[in-house]
Write a protein that holds these residues in place. Structure first.
Motif, PDB file in Angstrom:
ATOM      1  N   ILE A 364       0.835  -1.207   0.000  1.00  0.00           N
ATOM      2  CA  ILE A 364       0.000   0.000   0.000  1.00  0.00           C
ATOM      3  C   ILE A 364       0.869   1.256   0.000  1.00  0.00           C
ATOM      4  N   SER A 365       1.924   1.242   0.822  1.00  0.00           N
ATOM      5  CA  SER A 365       2.819   2.406   0.903  1.00  0.00           C
ATOM      6  C   SER A 365       3.537   2.648  -0.417  1.00  0.00           C
ATOM      7  N   ALA A 366       3.974   1.560  -1.069  1.00  0.00           N
ATOM      8  CA  ALA A 366       4.648   1.684  -2.367  1.00  0.00           C
ATOM      9  C   ALA A 366       3.687   2.243  -3.410  1.00  0.00           C
ATOM     10  N   GLY A 367       2.442   1.749  -3.391  1.00  0.00           N
ATOM     11  CA  GLY A 367       1.428   2.264  -4.311  1.00  0.00           C
ATOM     12  C   GLY A 367       1.157   3.741  -4.066  1.00  0.00           C
ATOM     13  N   GLY A 368       1.054   4.123  -2.787  1.00  0.00           N
ATOM     14  CA  GLY A 368       0.829   5.527  -2.436  1.00  0.00           C
ATOM     15  C   GLY A 368       1.969   6.414  -2.877  1.00  0.00           C
ATOM     16  N   LEU A 369       3.207   5.930  -2.723  1.00  0.00           N
ATOM     17  CA  LEU A 369       4.381   6.701  -3.135  1.00  0.00           C
ATOM     18  C   LEU A 369       4.402   6.916  -4.642  1.00  0.00           C
ATOM     19  N   LEU A 370       4.110   5.850  -5.401  1.00  0.00           N
ATOM     20  CA  LEU A 370       4.097   5.958  -6.866  1.00  0.00           C
ATOM     21  C   LEU A 370       3.010   6.913  -7.340  1.00  0.00           C
ATOM     22  N   ILE A 371       1.836   6.836  -6.718  1.00  0.00           N
ATOM     23  CA  ILE A 371       0.740   7.751  -7.070  1.00  0.00           C
ATOM     24  C   ILE A 371       1.130   9.194  -6.761  1.00  0.00           C
ATOM     25  N   ASN A 372       1.741   9.388  -5.587  1.00  0.00           N
ATOM     26  CA  ASN A 372       2.144  10.731  -5.173  1.00  0.00           C
ATOM     27  C   ASN A 372       3.177  11.321  -6.127  1.00  0.00           C
ATOM     28  N   GLY A 374       3.693  10.384  -9.276  1.00  0.00           N
ATOM     29  CA  GLY A 374       3.050  10.593 -10.569  1.00  0.00           C
ATOM     30  C   GLY A 374       2.215  11.864 -10.602  1.00  0.00           C
ATOM     31  N   LEU A 375       1.422  12.083  -9.556  1.00  0.00           N
ATOM     32  CA  LEU A 375       0.600  13.289  -9.478  1.00  0.00           C
ATOM     33  C   LEU A 375       1.463  14.543  -9.364  1.00  0.00           C
ATOM     34  N   ASN A 376       2.552  14.454  -8.610  1.00  0.00           N
ATOM     35  CA  ASN A 376       3.460  15.599  -8.493  1.00  0.00           C
ATOM     36  C   ASN A 376       4.071  15.972  -9.841  1.00  0.00           C
ATOM     37  N   ILE A 377       4.456  14.946 -10.618  1.00  0.00           N
ATOM     38  CA  ILE A 377       5.038  15.197 -11.942  1.00  0.00           C
ATOM     39  C   ILE A 377       4.035  15.913 -12.844  1.00  0.00           C
ATOM     40  N   LEU A 378       2.753  15.544 -12.724  1.00  0.00           N
ATOM     41  CA  LEU A 378       1.709  16.153 -13.547  1.00  0.00           C
ATOM     42  C   LEU A 378       1.304  17.547 -13.063  1.00  0.00           C
ATOM     43  N   LEU A 379       1.195  17.704 -11.739  1.00  0.00           N
ATOM     44  CA  LEU A 379       0.583  18.909 -11.189  1.00  0.00           C
ATOM     45  C   LEU A 379       1.557  20.024 -10.814  1.00  0.00           C
ATOM     46  N   ILE A 380       2.757  19.676 -10.360  1.00  0.00           N
ATOM     47  CA  ILE A 380       3.703  20.714  -9.910  1.00  0.00           C
ATOM     48  C   ILE A 380       4.069  21.702 -11.018  1.00  0.00           C
ATOM     49  N   PRO A 381       4.365  21.248 -12.255  1.00  0.00           N
ATOM     50  CA  PRO A 381       4.689  22.237 -13.303  1.00  0.00           C
ATOM     51  C   PRO A 381       3.549  23.208 -13.595  1.00  0.00           C
ATOM     52  N   VAL A 382       2.301  22.782 -13.363  1.00  0.00           N
ATOM     53  CA  VAL A 382       1.139  23.623 -13.680  1.00  0.00           C
ATOM     54  C   VAL A 382       0.725  24.487 -12.492  1.00  0.00           C
ATOM     55  N   TYR A 383       0.614  23.850 -11.311  1.00  0.00           N
ATOM     56  CA  TYR A 383       0.069  24.547 -10.142  1.00  0.00           C
ATOM     57  C   TYR A 383       1.116  24.860  -9.067  1.00  0.00           C
ATOM     58  N   GLN A 384       2.381  24.530  -9.327  1.00  0.00           N
ATOM     59  CA  GLN A 384       3.486  24.794  -8.397  1.00  0.00           C
ATOM     60  C   GLN A 384       3.231  24.141  -7.032  1.00  0.00           C
ATOM     61  N   SER A 391      -1.712  16.796  -4.755  1.00  0.00           N
ATOM     62  CA  SER A 391      -1.177  15.435  -4.869  1.00  0.00           C
ATOM     63  C   SER A 391      -1.194  14.729  -3.524  1.00  0.00           C
ATOM     64  N   SER A 392      -0.794  15.444  -2.484  1.00  0.00           N
ATOM     65  CA  SER A 392      -0.773  14.882  -1.145  1.00  0.00           C
ATOM     66  C   SER A 392      -2.179  14.491  -0.680  1.00  0.00           C
ATOM     67  N   LEU A 393      -3.147  15.385  -0.904  1.00  0.00           N
ATOM     68  CA  LEU A 393      -4.529  15.112  -0.510  1.00  0.00           C
ATOM     69  C   LEU A 393      -5.093  13.916  -1.271  1.00  0.00           C
ATOM     70  N   ALA A 394      -4.882  13.881  -2.586  1.00  0.00           N
ATOM     71  CA  ALA A 394      -5.393  12.780  -3.405  1.00  0.00           C
ATOM     72  C   ALA A 394      -4.766  11.449  -2.991  1.00  0.00           C
ATOM     73  N   SER A 395      -3.461  11.470  -2.709  1.00  0.00           N
ATOM     74  CA  SER A 395      -2.767  10.238  -2.297  1.00  0.00           C
ATOM     75  C   SER A 395      -3.289   9.727  -0.967  1.00  0.00           C
ATOM     76  N   PHE A 396      -3.519  10.643  -0.018  1.00  0.00           N
ATOM     77  CA  PHE A 396      -4.059  10.236   1.280  1.00  0.00           C
ATOM     78  C   PHE A 396      -5.461   9.643   1.126  1.00  0.00           C
ATOM     79  N   CYS A 397      -6.252  10.187   0.206  1.00  0.00           N
ATOM     80  CA  CYS A 397      -7.592   9.646  -0.058  1.00  0.00           C
ATOM     81  C   CYS A 397      -7.497   8.194  -0.529  1.00  0.00           C
ATOM     82  N   LEU A 398      -6.625   7.952  -1.498  1.00  0.00           N
ATOM     83  CA  LEU A 398      -6.492   6.612  -2.066  1.00  0.00           C
ATOM     84  C   LEU A 398      -5.900   5.625  -1.063  1.00  0.00           C
ATOM     85  N   ILE A 399      -4.893   6.071  -0.313  1.00  0.00           N
ATOM     86  CA  ILE A 399      -4.281   5.196   0.695  1.00  0.00           C
ATOM     87  C   ILE A 399      -5.277   4.882   1.813  1.00  0.00           C
TER      88      ILE A 399
END
Length: 478
Positions: A364-372, A374-384, A391-399
């Motif tokens: 579960i932790s490995a899955g959460g890390l990969l999701i986090n 991946g989301l950071n790679i997508l969202l940080i360039p756009v929303y800083q 990304s953190s909120l979405a990852s905590f939801c899924l975990i």
């Protein structure tokens, strides 16, 4: 030491650490960031997070292994010496790998990197010595040593931060004082062990036994995944954006309140773990303990999250004055929505740890890390920095969802649908209450107080905060 006395000492230990951490976060660390500036503090925190993530090399679980070994009454001289030499060897490997990876990632502040590597080694060494205090149940000394370094720094920093406005703060000075405080704590702890005739390095031949590493590897993997999941966003922010250090400073400032309030579920998990360990074979009792814990903690954290969201700008202005901005306030509001999910994380992960189900925890932790990531790679360039918060909120939801599902599958307990619906309805009522108060009352301090009071009344009507629930959890026996 009898169980009642031991429990009271452990509770005192946790409460003292909680108090010191809150003072540190709000009265020291926050003020230091305001003095050195968001950009420099952002750089510092990025390098700190990087050295902390790789710190699992320095301590892959040897401290916990030592506690378990000594607590069983085993005091084999050669084995204790072997552990010490192994820890020293791993510290050397940690220094080499961290410097090399740091160079690959482009960290050019070698003095800052070196200071923080030394900090992680000293901090881990202090925890190693504290393992002897815990194992021999020298809990009075453990209470003092656990807060000694931060206590010394609080005493030293408070007059400078609040009464000497001309003092020129630098991050290197800030870290160096930490090294001095940790060194004093190490010497004090070592001296205390010496006068109690507890040898941390018995006379024995130098020998490295890597079989211990194999034994604790699953725990080391879990520790690495948890650290990486919680700290990787600050490293990625600093490296992915042109103004990464500034964005990191903003993110850290917003995260500080979540860091402080997260101590609530962490404190609970510390006390909850030994209780669950005693009853882990009885799934009905485990289910009752989990139900009572969730019904007490989640509504409380929902209140904190919602009040933080609706009064996010005012709270951040109160903490950071002219440094506040719409971006900082929004990031703070998004991050605080994670707090109830952090409760879910700690309650269920505590149960899985007690049941020794590390394979599931690691998956579960490995899955959460990969999701986090991946989301950071997508969202940080756009929303800083806001992208990292989302990304953190979405990852905590899924975990949190994954933990809840696997918990009910593993322990074969019925899903507490009524409890979750009750919590959801409670949250909706709080949102409506917040909108109503915001519409009717312009003074935010008065609105804040009325919302908190109204929330507590609603929680009482929903019978969430019942002393009997807490008592039932504490009194559970195998």
């Amino acid at each position: 030491m009898d169980n009642k006395k031991f429990a009271s000492r452990v509770t005192l230990l946790v409460l003292v650490n909680l108090l010191v951490k809150i003072i540190w976060i709000f009265f020291i660390e926050r003020k230091v960031q305001l003095n050195v500036g968001f950009q420099d503090f952002g750089l510092y925190y990025s390098v700190y997070s990087f050295t902390l993530i790789l710190g699992v090399i320095n301590d892959p679980g040897l401290n916990n292994y030592l506690i378990q070994y000594l607590s069983k009454g085993k005091h084999h001289t050669q084995h204790i010496a072997t552990l010490f030499y192994l820890k020293t060897f791993l510290a050397g490997i940690y220094i080499i790998i961290t410097f090399l990876v740091g160079l690959l990632l482009g960290y050019k502040n070698y003095d800052l990197l070196g200071l923080l590597i030394m900090y992680q080694i000293l901090y881990s060494s202090l925890n190693y010595l504290r393992s002897f205090l815990k194992s021999y149940q020298l809990l009075n000394a453990e209470i003092v040593v656990s807060v000694l370094d931060k206590g010394l720094l609080i005493i030293a920093f408070l007059p400078i931060l609040y009464f000497n406005s001309s003092f020129s703060w630098t991050i290197n000075f800030y870290i160096t004082t930490h090294l001095v405080a940790l060194s004093i704590s190490l010497l004090m702890c070592g001296y205390y062990l010496l006068i109690h005739k507890i040898s941390i390095l018995p006379k024995a031949k130098i020998k490295l036994n890597f079989s211990v590493i194999k034994r604790i590897a699953p725990f080391a993997v879990f520790a690495f995944l948890v650290l990486a999941y919680n700290k990787i966003d600050t490293v990625m922010l600093a490296k992915m954006l042109p103004d990464g250090n500034m964005q990191n400073g903003i993110y850290v400032a917003a995260y500080r309140f979540l860091d402080a309030t997260s101590m609530l579920p962490i404190l609970f998990a510390t006390l909850f773990y030994p209780i669950i360990c005693k009853i882990i074979s009885d799934s009905a009792k485990v289910n009752e303990a989990v139900k009572n814990s969730l019904s007490g903690l989640i509504p409380l954290t929902i209140i904190i999250s919602i009040v933080s969201w609706f009064y996010r700008f005012q709270i951040m202005t109160l903490l950071y004055h002219q440094n506040n901005s719409e971006q900082l306030s929004l990031i703070f509001g998004v991050l605080m929505l994670s707090l109830p999910l952090i409760v879910v994380y700690y309650v269920f992960s505590t149960v899985f740890t007690a049941s020794n189900n590390l394979k599931l925890l690691n998956l579960i932790s490995a899955g959460g890390l990969l999701i986090n990531i991946g989301l950071n790679i997508l969202l940080i360039p756009v929303y800083q920095a806001l992208g990292a918060a989302i990304s953190s909120l979405a990852s905590f939801c899924l975990i949190g969802l994954a933990y809840a599902i696997f918990y009910h599958l593993h322990f074969k307990n019925t899903f507490q649908l009524f409890l979750w619906l009750k919590i959801l309805f409670f949250a909706l009522l709080l949102v409506l209450l917040a909108y109503l108060i915001g519409f009717l009352i312009q003074n935010w301090i008065l609105g804040f107080i009325l919302f908190v009071f109204g929330s507590l009344v609603l929680a009482s009507l929903f019978q969430f905060f019942r002393f009997e629930n807490i008592k039932d959890v504490i009194s559970l026996k195998p």
